[in-house]
Design an enzyme around this catalytic site. Sequence first.
Site: not given
Ligand code: NAD
Length: 260
Positions: A142, A155
């Site tokens: 991130s 986080y």
């Molecule tokens: P999201 O909530 O849409 O997806 C998260 C995914 O992780 C889902 O498939 C969920 O089922 C899975 N998950 C959660 N807990 C779990 C567990 N205990 N075991 C297995 N799977 C699990 O979120 P996203 O925004 O797509 O985030 C994905 C990654 O990207 C994360 O690591 C997040 O920190 C990172 N990220 C997101 C953003 C953003 O703005 N959305 C920005 C930077 C980084």
Amino acid sequence: MPDFRTAVVTGSTSGIGLAVARALAEAGHAVMINGLGDPAEIEAERALIETETGAPVGFHGADMSDPAQIAALVAATETQFGQIDIVVNNAGIQTVAPIEDFPVDRYTLIMAVNMSAAWHLCRATFGGMKARGWGRVINVASTHGLVASPFKSAYVMAKHAVVGLTKTLALEGAEHGVTANAICPGYVMTPLVERQIPETAAARGMTEEAVIRDVLLAAQPTRAFVQAGQIGALAAFLCTSAASQITGAALPVDGGWTAR
Ligand code: NAD
């Protein structure tokens, strides 16, 4: 060596992980998707990616906070696809709260899912990649792996750690054809971000509209959300031979956030 590999993408039932899984399948790689959610919806998504791309796509529902279930994910993927060449550590969760009010159970879970899961999955798969002379580790970190924001102590801590893991694995894989990189997205409008808008509004005493305008998009000079598909495209590129000299990098995809 074949162009088509086998990938595990954690947390790929939603958001960025789903886009990465789709991009890797579109590139021809077999993909094991993983994550939580409604079994029927997950199966529909899995079958759709498989049908649309022609790549084999499996699903394993390991809870990534549990090392025993991570081991089961590895075993199931090796049984179904033979080996694991590409690991995308993407599963992640968020809680937004001042540290003095931060729930300890959420701290523990964030560290397990966002940080330790990546270490366990790499520990179980890295030796095979080295032995075969080809591998890719892609850690979806991130912007918060590079800089901080208030009220995201767990986080930010976990994501900085993931960038550190990335650098270490880049050095361990460097002479074995194994690269390790972190992708550092800015704000992507996924369920994870949607859920933190009311929490951030409460923590900062703002309206939800003001959070989107004055917190989320204010951080990104482009004033636009990153698209999940843009993260998928970068992940697919990192799996090509053109990217073989990119390793140990933390690549921002953040609309200029970290240029400030
Ligand atoms: P999201 O909530 O849409 O997806 C998260 C995914 O992780 C889902 O498939 C969920 O089922 C899975 N998950 C959660 N807990 C779990 C567990 N205990 N075991 C297995 N799977 C699990 O979120 P996203 O925004 O797509 O985030 C994905 C990654 O990207 C994360 O690591 C997040 O920190 C990172 N990220 C997101 C953003 C953003 O703005 N959305 C920005 C930077 C980084």
